[in-house]
Design an enzyme around this catalytic site. Structure first.
Site, short mmCIF file in Angstrom:
data_model
loop_
_atom_site.label_atom_id
_atom_site.label_comp_id
_atom_site.label_asym_id
_atom_site.label_seq_id
_atom_site.Cartn_x
_atom_site.Cartn_y
_atom_site.Cartn_z
N SER A 62 23.81 89.37 7.35
CA SER A 62 24.11 88.23 8.24
C SER A 62 25.08 88.71 9.32
O SER A 62 25.86 89.66 9.09
CB SER A 62 24.79 87.12 7.43
N TYR A 114 31.22 84.73 1.36
CA TYR A 114 29.87 84.95 1.88
C TYR A 114 29.86 86.15 2.85
O TYR A 114 29.05 87.07 2.71
CB TYR A 114 29.40 83.69 2.60
N1 LIG Z 1 19.71 80.45 7.82
C1 LIG Z 1 20.66 81.15 8.45
O1 LIG Z 1 21.25 80.69 9.44
C2 LIG Z 1 21.00 82.53 7.98
C3 LIG Z 1 21.75 83.38 8.83
C4 LIG Z 1 22.07 84.65 8.38
C5 LIG Z 1 21.65 85.07 7.14
N2 LIG Z 1 20.93 84.23 6.34
C6 LIG Z 1 20.51 84.71 5.05
O2 LIG Z 1 19.11 84.57 4.95
C7 LIG Z 1 18.76 84.37 3.59
C8 LIG Z 1 17.91 83.14 3.45
O3 LIG Z 1 18.59 82.03 4.00
P1 LIG Z 1 17.85 80.63 4.20
O4 LIG Z 1 18.46 79.96 5.38
O5 LIG Z 1 16.39 80.81 4.16
O6 LIG Z 1 18.39 79.84 2.90
P2 LIG Z 1 17.62 79.15 1.70
O7 LIG Z 1 18.65 78.48 0.87
O8 LIG Z 1 16.48 78.33 2.22
O9 LIG Z 1 17.00 80.38 0.92
C9 LIG Z 1 17.68 81.05 -0.11
C10 LIG Z 1 16.78 81.04 -1.32
O10 LIG Z 1 17.41 81.84 -2.33
C11 LIG Z 1 17.22 81.18 -3.56
N3 LIG Z 1 18.26 81.59 -4.51
C12 LIG Z 1 19.57 81.20 -4.53
N4 LIG Z 1 20.19 81.74 -5.56
C13 LIG Z 1 19.28 82.50 -6.22
C14 LIG Z 1 19.32 83.31 -7.36
N5 LIG Z 1 20.46 83.43 -8.08
N6 LIG Z 1 18.20 83.95 -7.76
C15 LIG Z 1 17.05 83.82 -7.07
N7 LIG Z 1 16.95 83.05 -5.97
C16 LIG Z 1 18.04 82.41 -5.55
C17 LIG Z 1 17.29 79.70 -3.24
O11 LIG Z 1 16.69 78.92 -4.27
C18 LIG Z 1 16.56 79.64 -1.92
O12 LIG Z 1 15.17 79.39 -2.08
C19 LIG Z 1 20.06 84.34 2.80
O13 LIG Z 1 20.32 85.64 2.32
C20 LIG Z 1 21.06 83.95 3.85
O14 LIG Z 1 22.35 84.39 3.52
C21 LIG Z 1 20.61 82.97 6.73
#
Ligand SMILES: NC(=O)c1ccc[n+]([C@@H]2O[C@H](COP(=O)([O-])OP(=O)(O)OC[C@H]3O[C@@H](n4cnc5c(N)ncnc54)[C@H](O)[C@@H]3O)[C@@H](O)[C@H]2O)c1
Length: 267
Positions: free
Chosen positions: A147, A160
């Site tokens: 991120s 985080y």
């Molecule tokens: N959306 C953003 O703005 C953004 C920005 C930078 C980085 N990210 C990163 O992108 C990734 C996805 O983010 P997103 O926005 O799609 O969020 P999201 O919450 O939709 O997706 C995360 C998924 O991980 C699953 N998860 C959580 N804990 C878990 C575990 N212990 N074991 C297995 N699965 C687990 C959740 O059930 C969920 O489906 C993450 O790593 C997040 O940190 C997101």
């Protein structure tokens, strides 16, 4: 689609929603057999079903990535059907109100929030790599989701951001340890991607602030992340390893002091 993953086996974690679901769908659309892994069984099943609905091959895997036994079993289940893994996209992270939402200032931080963040975001990625590398007999590509929170400080989300920064170091270690076996490892570092989870995590004012920080008029979408993940996972990036690629519509490329000053001077 070009079929860049024809005959390849991909494992995507956090595939039950948002970025992971989009990346799983993209790899499948380009020919991969995809293991869609998530803590939430319903999410994993929905992604796998959507892949199959589009004519692809998707297998739902329910697993907590922070639990070594569960990770071992999930990888074994995928390998029992498809023989090996060629692509790992380790993307699962804690992004809910109970943990991420309480990851605020340090003096009052519940250390359980810190521990769970590290367990899922960092230990989870380590466990996925640990159990996937042995079933990559012909080399492979690993992509970790970091991120922009890894690259700058903020007044909240220290757990985080620190976990995501550690993933950048981990990327280099994995690339170094397994490069001689033809295994590449890279990270993607998105800024705000408007997934449902991100919308829940941020207030309208925070969303507006993030929009103001971008150089480009458009934010990153899940498809933008999937484009980069697919590139890093396929042979077109065969000489790229140990790198972290930022997708942020220009957020970190500038320090707009003059612009801020000018806006203050405006009537
Ligand atoms: N959306 C953003 O703005 C953004 C920005 C930078 C980085 N990210 C990163 O992108 C990734 C996805 O983010 P997103 O926005 O799609 O969020 P999201 O919450 O939709 O997706 C995360 C998924 O991980 C699953 N998860 C959580 N804990 C878990 C575990 N212990 N074991 C297995 N699965 C687990 C959740 O059930 C969920 O489906 C993450 O790593 C997040 O940190 C997101």
């Amino acid at each position: 689609m070009s079929g860049r993953f024809d005959g390849r086996v991909a494992l995507v974690t956090g595939a039950g929603s948002g970025i992971g679901a989009a990346c799983a769908a993209r790899l499948a659309a380009e020919g991969a057999f995809v293991g869609a892994l998530d803590l939430r069984a319903a999410g994993a099943r929905a992604t796998a079903a959507a892949i199959r609905g589009h004519g692809g091959t998707g297998m739902a895997l329910t697993c907590d990535v922070s639990d070594g036994k569960q990770v071992e079993e999930a990888v074994a289940t995928l390998v029992a059907s498809f023989g090996r893994v060629d692509v790992l996209h380790s993307n699962a992270a804690v992004f809910d109100q109970d943990v991420y939402g309480r990851d605020r200032e340090l003096e009052t931080l519940d250390t359980a929030v810190w521990d769970r963040t590290m367990e899922v975001n960092l230990r989870g990625a380590m466990l996925m790599v640990k159990h996937t590398v042995p079933v990559m007999p012909d080399g492979g590509a690993i992509v970790l989701t970091s991120s922009v929170s890894a690259l700058v400080g903020d007044t909240v989300h220290a757990a985080y951001g620190t976990s995501k920064a550690a993933l950048i170091g981990f990327t280099r270690y994995v690339a170094t340890m397994y490069g001689s076996r033809g295994i590449r490892c890279n990270a993607v570092a998105p800024a705000l991607v408007l997934t449902a989870a991100a919308r829940r995590a941020l207030t309208p004012a925070q969303l507006a602030d993030k929009a103001a920080e971008r150089l480009l008029p458009w934010p990153c979408t899940v498809e933008d992340v999937a484009n980069l993940v697919a590139f890093l996972a396929c042979d077109e990036s065969r000489c790229v390893t140990g790198q972290t690629l930022v997708l942020d519509s220009g957020t970190l490329a500038h320090r707009p002091q003059h612009a801020v000053q000018q806006s203050r001077d405006l009537p």
